[in-house]
Design an enzyme around this catalytic site. Structure first.
Site, PDB file in Angstrom:
ATOM      1  N   GLU A  85       0.834  -1.216   0.000  1.00  0.00           N
ATOM      2  CA  GLU A  85       0.000   0.000   0.000  1.00  0.00           C
ATOM      3  C   GLU A  85       0.862   1.258   0.000  1.00  0.00           C
ATOM      4  O   GLU A  85       0.539   2.245  -0.644  1.00  0.00           O
ATOM      5  CB  GLU A  85      -0.956  -0.019   1.196  1.00  0.00           C
ATOM      6  CG  GLU A  85      -2.028  -1.088   1.031  1.00  0.00           C
ATOM      7  CD  GLU A  85      -2.932  -1.201   2.231  1.00  0.00           C
ATOM      8  OE1 GLU A  85      -2.447  -1.578   3.312  1.00  0.00           O
ATOM      9  OE2 GLU A  85      -4.136  -0.925   2.101  1.00  0.00           O
TER      10      GLU A  85
ATOM     11  N   GLU B  14      -3.807  -9.540   3.501  1.00  0.00           N
ATOM     12  CA  GLU B  14      -4.519  -9.262   4.747  1.00  0.00           C
ATOM     13  C   GLU B  14      -5.653 -10.258   5.006  1.00  0.00           C
ATOM     14  O   GLU B  14      -5.999 -10.523   6.148  1.00  0.00           O
ATOM     15  CB  GLU B  14      -5.091  -7.850   4.736  1.00  0.00           C
ATOM     16  CG  GLU B  14      -4.049  -6.748   4.874  1.00  0.00           C
ATOM     17  CD  GLU B  14      -3.450  -6.309   3.553  1.00  0.00           C
ATOM     18  OE1 GLU B  14      -3.523  -7.067   2.564  1.00  0.00           O
ATOM     19  OE2 GLU B  14      -2.885  -5.204   3.519  1.00  0.00           O
TER      20      GLU B  14
END
Ligand code: T1G
Length: 706
Positions: free
Chosen positions: A110, A130
């Site tokens: 990210e 995740e």
């Protein structure tokens, strides 16, 4: 450039017009609060510095960034939030380049997606895993990845939790430049200066429009339907799809707000707690006293004694790990069969286009079949995997003792025989250990490392080193019947048999445990493995079985008819025309009724919740005894055993984590309630009673003393 804990979490330097921001947080540059703060500060300074024309973000050590700091979860979130840092990176008025090496995962990727340009070194791995922690990318990943790689591809990347190679990441649009080689700083500087020379400007991912929204939303609907079917109770995948839908339908800021809200929901979930526990527990199990105290012995060439299913599976696991393997069998016919069993695994991969003939030939070049122990005189480690008979194993170990060089590690793959007795027939009990693989040994991750009384610490350390080479999940186990997993399995299977005889059908029990999260229920597993295996074990134990213990004969009645499960076309279920999915069998129900009548049992109803409570309470109670007796070092070792070897639903973290989340007082209460029916079977584990009395939980025992 390695990480250095004596230096700040973020180290800033300048090379010409490029400010280099290097993350320095061993071991994986996790985005701790200090790293986030250092990143934000360095970016703000860079933006205010007229001499800085570009910013380069790199990681020191082996990886770019391994993700958010998982150890911070469960604590109050401290500013700056990673989302804010990513937005700061993207808003920079200087071009920001991310140079990725090793791994850019989760929050690490990210950060890179918030940069304006991305370079990757050849061996880099990129991903948004995740979902494996019961989460979703919570720092803009669900909004930026679809803008860069397309909606469907981004959703699939996040739902699968897999890593992309650098090449695949470039093809997907996540990486702009593949560096030939070298280190991230030099490759990143060269790329940053090339961009500056071209007059490149900040290129913000948030500004990329998502086109063809209708198609994108239709694709997401299809993924949602597929996910709901596949994920057996996991809900963060569906939240991921909601976030990506928001990226399609909403402006970036609103989509990001949606992502933050759904991320918070996932962070609060029991599934997230279970999955994070599993993540750390699978790393803690390798931290055993012997591994800290001793140095492993050499592990270049190994021998496998026995070419049956287990021997061949173990040989393949070792070959796949790049080890030289000699397989020994008693005669030419047997060794030919053993080699065929090894080659069958690779031929299966070739048939599925997952291996080439050349690759198979290369692997088989490390395999040596033989019928003479003379060829294993110099090997470093031997794994015996012959028939489960103590006298046959003792004969093998006498031969190994006579033949193998001093210092060779002698391991047995027995699943329940007494390893102290096997070690006792050799002149070197200090070199004898148990390596209990699970079938198929080249696939199943769990490896129980069974530690006999006289084994030396460096042999235990060697076994853990072997597990690492074989990419197995090692669990240290003491010597008892069934070690950790099979000993506890026997007890909760008994609870399932009692449920069946008292009124629940095997089909209701299987359904209840599938709804709990298991891929299959216990009776489906019996039919898959073969009912005859358990039947042989029950007959073996019949002479020594405690007559006071309730014994259910239903499975014996089924085996007496030769109904051994899938391989026989029927067991607890019917498998018409070799079907993989079984059907309920009225004749089995009739056998159960007859057994109930024979014992004067009036069947009663059990809800799915009743079934889960009894099944799990039996599992936890016996697990507590296993920990208390030191057969398992810690409760987390029991958790990892069941997560890695018995299909226990990962999002529940394992039986001990599940019990902690239920509350041990509730679990003990159930044991005491059930003990009114059968005080012998439902005898409360003293450790369970002690923890409840002290107001503690199993997790309180997960730190090793000393
Ligand atoms: N946070 C904290 N500790 C971590 C960590 C992490 N992200 N990753 C690894 N460790 C520890 C690990 O416990 C072990 O500790 C040591 O580092 C070495 O790990 C906002 C919220 C990076 C591929 O899921 O996949 O970002 O045992 O043995 O084999 O959207 O670690 O030494 O004390 O695995 O070289 C997403 C998880 C997080 C990646 C390196 N990221 N890590 O493998 O070493 S959530 C992940 C890995 C997130 C954002 C969200 C691997 C690795 P110890 P290791 P490795």
């Amino acid at each position: 450039m390695s990480t250095d804990s004596k230096l700040p979490a973020v180290i800033v330097s300048r090379k010409g017009g490029v400010k280099v921001i290097a993350i320095n947080n061993s071991p994986v540059n996790a985005l701790s609060q200090a790293v986030r703060e250092g990143l934000a500060e360095a970016l703000q300074r860079a933006n205010a510095d007229a001499e800085v024309q570009a910013v380069l973000i790199v990681g020191r050590g082996n990886v770019f960034i391994g993700g958010a700091d998982i150890r911070e979860f469960g604590q109050p979130r401290k500013p700056p939030l990673l989302t804010e840092v990513c937005n700061l990176i993207e808003a920079s008025n200087k071009i920001v380049v991310a140079a990725i090496h090793g791994a850019a995962l989760g929050g690490g990727l990210e950060v890179a997606l918030a940069a304006h340009y991305r370079l990757a070194l050849p061996e880099a791995k990129l991903g948004l895993p995740e979902v494996n922690l019961g989460l979703l990318p919570g720092a803009g990943g669900t909004q930026r990845a679809p803008r860069l790689m397309g909606v469907k591809a981004a959703a699939e990347l996040m739902l699968g939790g897999k890593h992309l190679s650098a090449t695949a990441a470039q093809a997907a649009g996540l990486v702009d430049r593949l560096a030939e080689s070298g280190d991230p700083v030099s490759a990143g500087l060269a790329y940053a200066n090339e961009l500056l020379a071209q007059g490149a400007q900040p290129r913000r991912t948030r500004d990329i429009a998502i086109v063809d929204k209708a198609t994108a939303l239709a694709e997401l609907d299809a993924l949602a339907a597929d996910t709901a079917k596949k994920n057996r109770g996991l809900f963060s995948p569906l939240k991921i799809i909601e976030c990506v839908s928001a990226a399609v339908e909403l402006p970036f800021e609103e989509g990001s707000a949606r992502e933050r809200a759904l991320f918070a929901e996932c962070l609060e979930s029991a599934q997230h707690a279970g999955l994070v526990h599993a993540f750390f527990a699978e790393r803690e199990v390798a931290k055993v006293p012997e591994a800290k105290a001793a140095t492993p012995r050499a592990l270049g060439r190994i021998a496998v004694i026995g070419g049956g299913t287990m021997g061949a599976g173990i040989a393949v696991a070792a070959l796949d790990a790049g080890l030289q393997v000699v397989m020994i069998e008693r005669d030419a016919e047997s060794i030919a069969r053993g080699q065929a069993n090894v080659e069958k695994v690779y031929d299966g991969l070739i048939a599925k286009n997952r291996m080439t003939e050349d690759a198979k030939a290369a692997v088989m070049a490390s395999y040596t079949p033989s019928t003479s122990y003379e060829v294993i005189k110099e090997v470093d480690l031997v794994i015996e995997a012959v028939f489960e008979d103590i006298e046959i194993k003792k004969a093998v170990f006498r031969e190994l003792d006579r033949t193998c060089r001093p210092g060779a590690v002698l391991a047995t793959n027995t699943s329940y025989l007494d390893i102290d007795a096997i070690a006792g027939v050799t002149s070197r009990p200090q070199d004898v250990i148990g390596l209990h693989f699970f079938s198929p040994a080249n696939i199943m991750k769990l490896l129980e490392i069974v530690v006999p009384a006289k084994v030396s610490a460096d042999v235990v350390a060697t076994a853990f080193e072997l597990a690492k080479k074989l990419r197995k999940v090692p669990v240290r186990a003491g010597v008892c019947d069934g070690f950790i997993g099979n000993r506890i399995l026997a007890v909760y299977r008994q609870a399932a048999d009692y449920l069946m005889e008292d009124g629940a059908s095997p089909y209701e029990i299987d359904e209840a445990m599938r709804a709990f999260g298991y891929p299959m229920g216990p009776f489906q597993v019996t039919d898959l493995a073969g009912g005859d295996i358990g039947w042989a074990a029950r007959k073996r134990r019949a002479a020594t079985r405690d007559p006071r213990v309730r014994y259910v004969e239903i499975a014996d009645r089924i085996c007496e008819r030769g109904w051994f499960g899938q391989k026989a076309g029927r067991g607890f279920y019917l498998y018409p025309q070799g079907a993989r999915v079984g059907q309920a069998d009225p004749e089995v129900l009739a056998i159960i009724d007859a057994e109930r009548a024979r014992k004067g049992i009036s069947p009663r109803k059990f809800s799915a919740d009743d079934i889960v409570r009894r099944y799990m309470t039996a599992m936890v109670n016996e697990s507590a005894k296993v920990v208390e007796e030191g057969i398992a070092l810690r409760p987390l070792d029991v958790d990892v055993t069941f997560l890695s070897g018995y299909g226990f639903p990962r999002f529940r973290g394992g039986p001990m984590k599940w019990a902690d989340m239920q509350g041990l007082d509730k679990v003990l209460g159930d044991v005491l309630e059930f003990s009114k029916e059968d005080p012998l079977f439902w005898k409360p584990a003293p450790l369970l009673e002690k923890l409840v009395a002290e107001g503690k939980n199993f997790s309180s025992l997960n730190q090793l003393k000393g």
